[in-house]
Each structure stands twice: as C-alpha cells, then as structure tokens.
Design a protein around this motif. Structure first.
Motif, PDB file in Angstrom:
ATOM      1  N   HIS A 178     -22.083 -57.679 -10.341  1.00 28.02           N
ATOM      2  CA  HIS A 178     -21.194 -56.792  -9.590  1.00 28.02           C
ATOM      3  C   HIS A 178     -21.903 -55.470  -9.314  1.00 28.02           C
ATOM      4  CE1 HIS A 178     -20.332 -56.359 -13.909  1.00 28.02           C
ATOM      5  NE2 HIS A 178     -20.165 -55.075 -13.669  1.00 28.02           N
ATOM      6  N   ASP A 179     -21.644 -54.966  -8.146  1.00 26.11           N
ATOM      7  CA  ASP A 179     -22.235 -53.707  -7.700  1.00 26.11           C
ATOM      8  C   ASP A 179     -21.542 -52.567  -8.440  1.00 26.11           C
ATOM      9  OD1 ASP A 179     -23.198 -51.496  -6.411  1.00 26.11           O
ATOM     10  OD2 ASP A 179     -22.907 -52.262  -4.395  1.00 26.11           O
ATOM     11  N   ILE A 180     -22.299 -51.804  -9.226  1.00 28.42           N
ATOM     12  CA  ILE A 180     -21.710 -50.723 -10.027  1.00 28.42           C
ATOM     13  C   ILE A 180     -22.087 -49.349  -9.461  1.00 28.42           C
ATOM     14  CG2 ILE A 180     -21.591 -52.122 -12.118  1.00 28.42           C
ATOM     15  CD1 ILE A 180     -24.130 -50.757 -13.090  1.00 28.42           C
ATOM     16  N   THR A 181     -22.404 -49.324  -8.156  1.00 24.85           N
ATOM     17  CA  THR A 181     -22.789 -48.050  -7.542  1.00 24.85           C
ATOM     18  C   THR A 181     -21.676 -47.016  -7.682  1.00 24.85           C
ATOM     19  OG1 THR A 181     -24.158 -49.224  -5.934  1.00 24.85           O
ATOM     20  CG2 THR A 181     -23.553 -46.951  -5.418  1.00 24.85           C
ATOM     21  N   LYS A 182     -20.440 -47.422  -7.319  1.00 24.83           N
ATOM     22  CA  LYS A 182     -19.329 -46.474  -7.402  1.00 24.83           C
ATOM     23  C   LYS A 182     -19.063 -46.058  -8.837  1.00 24.83           C
ATOM     24  CE  LYS A 182     -16.941 -47.952  -3.197  1.00 24.83           C
ATOM     25  NZ  LYS A 182     -15.689 -48.492  -2.623  1.00 24.83           N
ATOM     26  N   ARG A 183     -19.195 -47.024  -9.771  1.00 25.64           N
ATOM     27  CA  ARG A 183     -18.965 -46.679 -11.173  1.00 25.64           C
ATOM     28  C   ARG A 183     -20.012 -45.700 -11.676  1.00 25.64           C
ATOM     29  NH1 ARG A 183     -20.325 -50.717 -15.747  1.00 25.64           N
ATOM     30  NH2 ARG A 183     -21.999 -49.214 -16.052  1.00 25.64           N
ATOM     31  N   LYS A 184     -21.274 -45.919 -11.271  1.00 21.33           N
ATOM     32  CA  LYS A 184     -22.340 -45.013 -11.663  1.00 21.33           C
ATOM     33  C   LYS A 184     -22.111 -43.624 -11.073  1.00 21.33           C
ATOM     34  CE  LYS A 184     -25.153 -47.396 -14.277  1.00 21.33           C
ATOM     35  NZ  LYS A 184     -25.457 -46.962 -15.655  1.00 21.33           N
ATOM     36  N   GLN A 185     -21.664 -43.602  -9.800  1.00 24.27           N
ATOM     37  CA  GLN A 185     -21.370 -42.307  -9.184  1.00 24.27           C
ATOM     38  C   GLN A 185     -20.233 -41.611  -9.920  1.00 24.27           C
ATOM     39  OE1 GLN A 185     -20.572 -43.490  -5.151  1.00 24.27           O
ATOM     40  NE2 GLN A 185     -22.734 -43.499  -4.544  1.00 24.27           N
ATOM     41  N   ALA A 186     -19.199 -42.400 -10.270  1.00 22.66           N
ATOM     42  CA  ALA A 186     -18.064 -41.833 -11.003  1.00 22.66           C
ATOM     43  C   ALA A 186     -18.508 -41.353 -12.382  1.00 22.66           C
ATOM     44  CB  ALA A 186     -16.953 -42.872 -11.131  1.00 22.66           C
ATOM     45  N   GLU A 187     -19.378 -42.145 -13.055  1.00 21.10           N
ATOM     46  CA  GLU A 187     -19.863 -41.733 -14.369  1.00 21.10           C
ATOM     47  C   GLU A 187     -20.685 -40.454 -14.263  1.00 21.10           C
ATOM     48  OE1 GLU A 187     -22.048 -45.020 -15.860  1.00 21.10           O
ATOM     49  OE2 GLU A 187     -20.271 -46.119 -16.563  1.00 21.10           O
ATOM     50  N   ARG A 188     -21.521 -40.372 -13.205  1.00 22.29           N
ATOM     51  CA  ARG A 188     -22.320 -39.164 -13.018  1.00 22.29           C
ATOM     52  C   ARG A 188     -21.416 -37.966 -12.743  1.00 22.29           C
ATOM     53  NH1 ARG A 188     -25.557 -41.161  -9.849  1.00 22.29           N
ATOM     54  NH2 ARG A 188     -24.620 -40.603  -7.855  1.00 22.29           N
ATOM     55  N   ALA A 189     -20.401 -38.195 -11.887  1.00 24.86           N
ATOM     56  CA  ALA A 189     -19.462 -37.101 -11.597  1.00 24.86           C
ATOM     57  C   ALA A 189     -18.704 -36.702 -12.855  1.00 24.86           C
ATOM     58  CB  ALA A 189     -18.486 -37.534 -10.503  1.00 24.86           C
ATOM     59  N   LEU A 190     -18.338 -37.717 -13.672  1.00 24.12           N
ATOM     60  CA  LEU A 190     -17.624 -37.433 -14.915  1.00 24.12           C
ATOM     61  C   LEU A 190     -18.508 -36.657 -15.875  1.00 24.12           C
ATOM     62  CD1 LEU A 190     -15.119 -37.782 -16.682  1.00 24.12           C
ATOM     63  CD2 LEU A 190     -16.048 -39.980 -17.446  1.00 24.12           C
ATOM     64  N   ARG A 191     -19.781 -37.075 -15.981  1.00 30.00           N
ATOM     65  CA  ARG A 191     -20.700 -36.346 -16.865  1.00 30.00           C
ATOM     66  C   ARG A 191     -20.869 -34.903 -16.402  1.00 30.00           C
ATOM     67  NH1 ARG A 191     -23.740 -41.120 -16.581  1.00 30.00           N
ATOM     68  NH2 ARG A 191     -25.101 -40.167 -15.023  1.00 30.00           N
ATOM     69  N   GLU A 192     -21.022 -34.735 -15.077  1.00 28.35           N
ATOM     70  CA  GLU A 192     -21.173 -33.378 -14.557  1.00 28.35           C
ATOM     71  C   GLU A 192     -19.923 -32.560 -14.812  1.00 28.35           C
ATOM     72  OE1 GLU A 192     -22.100 -34.015 -10.498  1.00 28.35           O
ATOM     73  OE2 GLU A 192     -24.194 -34.613 -10.861  1.00 28.35           O
ATOM     74  N   SER A 193     -18.748 -33.206 -14.600  1.00 29.13           N
ATOM     75  CA  SER A 193     -17.487 -32.510 -14.855  1.00 29.13           C
ATOM     76  C   SER A 193     -17.353 -32.162 -16.331  1.00 29.13           C
ATOM     77  CB  SER A 193     -16.309 -33.387 -14.408  1.00 29.13           C
ATOM     78  OG  SER A 193     -15.085 -32.792 -14.740  1.00 29.13           O
TER      79      SER A 193
END
Length: 644
Positions: A342-357
C-alpha cells in the motif's frame, strides 16, 4: 539300426533296433523302421502339445480370474461396449469400413469435420450395447448387474450428451490410443452424474470399445466451488485498495491486481512475466537479489509476515514510500511469494506534519514559563517540561516515572489524590498545590488539569499546567497583613475616639471635684479658725463674715449638690472604658478551629461596643427582644478587606 525321434523341429530321443545280418530286404525294413519312428515322434509331440495347451488354458483361466478380480475391485466402472450391430449385410459392412477408412485417413485438423460428415451415415448401424461391466458400474449407475448385461448406452447417457458420446466413439478410430471425454450419465433413479470416460478400440468388426468410467461429480462440484471461490477471491483482490503482487522463485511477476496498476503505473500485461525488480529502485536491487537467493537456497527468511517500509519505483521513474507485507506459499515443489503493498505517501506526509507539529508544540511547552506535566492513570509522572524540572530543582530524568504525590507536601498530596480519584472520564479543573523542591523549599502553585480519554471513552491521562504563585501568595499575605493593620488602625482610631469621650468626661468631672474639694478645704480651714476664735472670743464676727462671703463667692452648695453626680459620672465613664478594653481583648484573642459553646449575644454586644462609633459614620443599631441560645461554632473575628 538307430533313428532320431524328431517332430516339429524338436528331438524327443533316439530309437534303436538290432537286426540279424544278411536279410535280402534291408532297405524295406529300414523304411518301415523310420516310419514307425516318425509315428512315435508325432505321438510324443502330440502328447507334449496337449500338456502345453492344458497349461496354457490353466494359465489363461488364472490370468482371466486375476484380471476379473482386479476389475471387480476397481473404484471405477469398467465396461466393454459393442460399437456396430453384428446383424448387417456385407454391403452395409463395406459402407461402414469405408467411412472408418475416411476417418483414419483424415488430417488431424480435419478429423472433427470428417467425423461430423460421416456420423449421419454410421448412426443407423451403431449398436452401443454394453456387453460387460464390473460391480462398480452397479454402484455408480444404480442398476443390477443382470440389467447392465444388456443395457444400451442410449439408456444411460443424458440425452443432450448422446451425440457427443457417439462422436467420441468414432474418434477411437483416429488412432490406436486411449481417449478421454467428460459428459453426464443418468442413474437408475433419474439422477445425473458427471463422469470422465477413458476408452480405446479393441477387436475387429463389429469393433469394441473398452473403457473406464469415473464418477467425478464430487470433484466437479469441488471445482465449481473452487472456481466460485476463486472468482470471489479475484473480485475481492481486484477491488482491494492495496496492491497485491505475486512472484515466483525466479522473481518474475505472476499476478498483478488493479490496485498495483494504479500504484505503479504498469498494466498487468506489461508486468506479468517480467522481473519484479522493475518496481524496485536501483540501489535496492542487489540486496533484494541476495535476500531472494538466500531464501531459495536455505528456505529461511526474517521478512515473511513482518511489516516492512520500503521505497517503490513507478513506471514514470518516480519513487514513493510503501508498506509491504510478504507471505510465501508452495505449489508443485516450487516456492512463491505474495506481497500486500500500500502506498503510504499520505501517511508519511501526515507523520512528518505530526512530527513537525509536535516539535513546534514541544518547543512551546519547553520554553514557556509554566510547568507542564503528563500524569498517567496510575498517577505516574510520564512527562514534564524543562520549566517544571527547573521549578522543583530536579533533573528531568529524576522526575519522570515517579508518583506525583512524592513531590507534594502531605496536605497537597491528600488533596491531589482525592481529586484524582474523582476524575471521571473527562473534564478538568484547578487545584492549589504545594510542591516540595529538591532542596527542601516549597513552591505554591495553581495547577490546572484536563482529563484525556481514549477511544473507549475511558480515562487515559491528565494534562496539567503548573503556575508558580509563591510570590503572588506572599504578596497576598503581605497585602492581607497590611489590610489587617489598616483595619486595626481604623479600629484603634474609632476606639480611641470612643474612649476619649468618657475620658474627657471623667477628666472634667475630676477637675470639677478637685476645684470643689479645694473650696471645701478652704471652707474647712476657715471653720477651724472660727472655732478657735469662738473659743478665745477674738474676731468671731469677722470670721463668720468671711465664711459667709466664701460660701457665697464659691457657691459651696452647688459643689455639695453636684459632687455625687460627678463621682457617679466618673464611675460610669470608667465602666465604659473598662468595657471597651474588655471587648478589645475579646476581639484581639485568636480564634480556635475546633467548635465550642459560645454566647452569641455577648459576641454581638462586643461587636456593637467596638464598632458602633468607630470610623467616620456612627453605626445605627436595632435590637430585637429576646436572646439567642448559645451554639457550637468556630469563633474567629477578623475584619474582611473592603468592609467596615
């Protein structure tokens, strides 16, 4: 004379005869002797052949018995079928043989067409009688063995398959080999069964078909169920949102669903049969190949069933993060692998945004001048910011994973535990807590908390913000003390004013009494002089005149009349002063926390005494008739700020 006993190329022995010498007809005798030897040889040969025949017949019977026993124990139906009717004319036989020759001489590609062309000519001569069947035929078809002894194939083949069965019989003439066909038979009770028929051609005209019939109804049902299951599985797999990819041991793609087409950009036609390395970035291909070789050679792997996160390569050359779970399976002695991708691009982006937040908020939490804590459901401190550690004077590591109450003074710890036990599942509030610093000092705080609940609506943890109010509380205490002093000053001024009035009154009365006392002393002196003068008869009238003048000038009668009243006023004033002082002592005495019996009437009287003329505005007091009964109460008289 000797002759070999020989017949049919086989020698049985030597026949010898002794004859006296000298007979005239020696040749004739020799001829007779040889003839006799020939008859003996033939007789011996005939005897041997008869024995051989008997042995052969016995062996044949035994072979047939073994063969029959074998056929009777087979789980399949075995049959012998006569193809053409034996009761036909020579002309009809010649016609049949011509049609068969036409079938035999047809090219492989034209056989079906030839059979179709001659089947109408041969149909009137088809027999189809089953001459033999084993016991399993009875079990499969439900007919008795006697009935099966003369049954015709037209009676047991399902009507719609009869033409197919006849054409199948004609295909036996194509070549001398076994042929297979699947069709349906009718049982004695009218049920249908699916069979696989394997047959070959034996004998001469009218020709016979010998075959084996296997009931594959259950197998076909299983195939149908499997096909339906496979259809459902394929429908699920093709509609799955995740890519499902299967490869063989060589790494070639053997299955590629619709989601894989969307994710990687390759259609199934483009990728099936091609190496899966097409969708693996170049830098990972060598490690992948080594891992595949290790799995194939040793059968051991650490990645099966374990979720992995890798980078994938699309058809357009772009890379993307993917989640991968691999399963292995075997078929035909070979190992295959299926991956769920499964493509986890959006999840990785969300995780990166969450880490930044989280990093932003953590920075804010760690830099604000407020203590921040996270307390789990077991009252353990699981997180605190730098300010909280600084506030209590501990390194952060020494604060974490310890009970929160261990950092509170006893009373605050009790208040915290009572509030924590009533936390419920949501909500928040505030607590005034006193914390103990590492160096023994105390920190007064206003602690605001918020309950966090989990997805099951159950309490998970407390988020608490700690505000240091030590200086504020100190200032409040000083302000309270100043207000108390101000109140005491105001009260003292009022009391001074209240005491000053009776004091002035006492002073005036005492001054009046002192003056009257001096006049009376003067009068007493003159009276003494008068007594002395009367005793000596010297200047009596003169002294009496002076006394009269003194009584008139000093108004002695007024003093004598007013002095008792003045003395009574002094006593009343002194009583007033004494009462005010006693009320002051009563109010200045610190209150007790425990309850005791007190007279509220006396307390009210003391309050009235102290305050009715204190300050700028005299108090107006209204009393009711009767007295209030003594009650048990905490008595601590303190003036509240802002009240007079």
């Amino acid at each position: 004379m000797s002759v070999r006993l020989e017949h049919g190329g086989k020698v049985f022995g030597l026949l010898s005869v002794s004859i006296p010498a000298g007979p005239a007809n020696e040749k004739e005798e020799l001829s007779i002797f040889e003839e006799i030897a020939g008859d003996i040889s033939y007789a011996l040969y005939s005897l041997e052949m008869e024995e051989a025949r008997k042995r052969a017949e016995k062996a044949l019977r035994e072979s047939e018995e073994r063969y029959r026993n074998f056929l009777e124990t087979l789980p399949d139906m075995v049959y012998t079928l006569r193809i053409f009717r034996p009761d036909i004319t020579l002309e009809e036989k010649e016609k049949i043989l011509n049609c068969i020759d036409e079938i035999k001489s047809a090219n492989e590609d034209d056989v079906d067409g030839v059979i179709t062309g001659v089947s109408d000519q041969l149909l009137p001569f088809i027999d189809g009688t089953i001459l033999y069947s084993n016991k399993m035929a009875s079990a499969i078809l439900g007919y008795s063995l006697d009935r099966l002894g003369d049954i015709n194939m037209a009676e047991i083949v399902a009507p719609e398959y009869l033409e197919t069965a006849l054409n199948f019989i004609l295909t036996l003439f194509v070549q001398d080999s076994r042929h297979n066909l699947e069709y349906e038979l009718m049982t004695a009770n009218g049920d249908r069964i699916i069979v696989n028929v394997s047959a070959n051609l034996i004998g001469e005209f009218p020709f016979y078909s010998q075959g084996v019939v296997r009931d594959i109804t259950g197998h076909k049902q299983m195939e149908k169920t499997l096909k339906e299951s496979e259809t459902r599985f394929r429908a699920v797999v093709e509609s799955a949102p995740d890519a499902i990819v299967s490869i063989d041991a060589r790494g070639n793609v053997i299955f590629w669903n619709h989601a894989a087409e969307k994710i990687f950009g390759y259609s199934a036609d483009e990728i099936i049969g091609k190496p899966v390395t097409r969708v693996i970035p170049e830098r990972f291909r060598e490690p992948y190949q080594k891992a595949m070789n290790r799995v194939i050679s040793t059968g051991k792997t650490t990645i099966i069933g374990r979720p992995l996160e890798l980078d994938g390569l699309k058809k357009d050359g772009s890379e993307f993060p993917l989640g991968l779970s691999i399963a292995s399976w075997e078929s035909g002695g070979q190992t295959f692998f299926t991956g769920l991708i499964h493509d986890i691009t959006k999840r990785k982006q969300a995780e990166r945004a969450l880490r930044e937040s989280e990093e932003r908020y953590r920075t804010i939490v760690d830099t604000i001048n407020e203590g921040f804590m996270v307390i789990d459901s077991k009252k353990i401190l699981t997180y605190c910011n730098d300010w909280m550690a600084h506030l209590l004077g501990y390194p952060r590591d020494e604060l974490l994973n310890r009970p929160v109450e261990s950092f509170l003074d006893p009373l605050s710890a009790q208040n915290f535990l009572e509030r924590f036990e009533k936390r419920g599942t949501a909500g928040g509030g505030q607590l005034e807590l006193t914390w103990r610093k590492k160096n023994g000092g105390l920190v007064l705080s206003l602690t605001s908390y918020k309950s966090v609940i989990d997805d099951k609506e159950l309490f998970h943890e407390w988020l608490a913000a700690v505000t240091d109010v030590t200086r504020l509380k100190t200032m409040e205490a000083r302000l309270g003390q100043a207000q108390k002093l101000e109140a005491v000053g105001v009260l003292a001024a009022g009391i001074a004013h209240e005491i000053n009035t009776p004091t002035q009154y006492i002073y005036s009365n005492l001054e009046f009494i002192a003056q009257g006392t001096r006049h009376l002393a003067e009068l007493a002196g003159m009276s003494q002089q008068l007594v002395e003068a009367a005793n000596s008869d010297k200047g009596v009238k003169e002294k009496i005149g002076e006394i009269e003048n003194l009584l008139k000038d000093r108004d002695i009668s007024y003093f004598i009349e007013e002095i008792p009243g003045a003395l009574s006023g002094c006593v009343d004033g002194l009583s007033r002063v004494s009462k005010i002082v006693e009320s002051m002592r009563y109010f200045s005495h610190p209150g007790e926390k425990k309850k005791s019996i007190m007279d509220i009437n006396q307390a009210l009287e003391n309050a009235i005494t102290i305050s009715k003329k204190a300050g700028s505005f005299p108090a107006r007091v209204s009393r009711f008739r009767g007295r209030v009964k003594p009650v048990a109460a905490e008595y601590n008289c303190q003036r509240q700020p802002g009240h007079r």
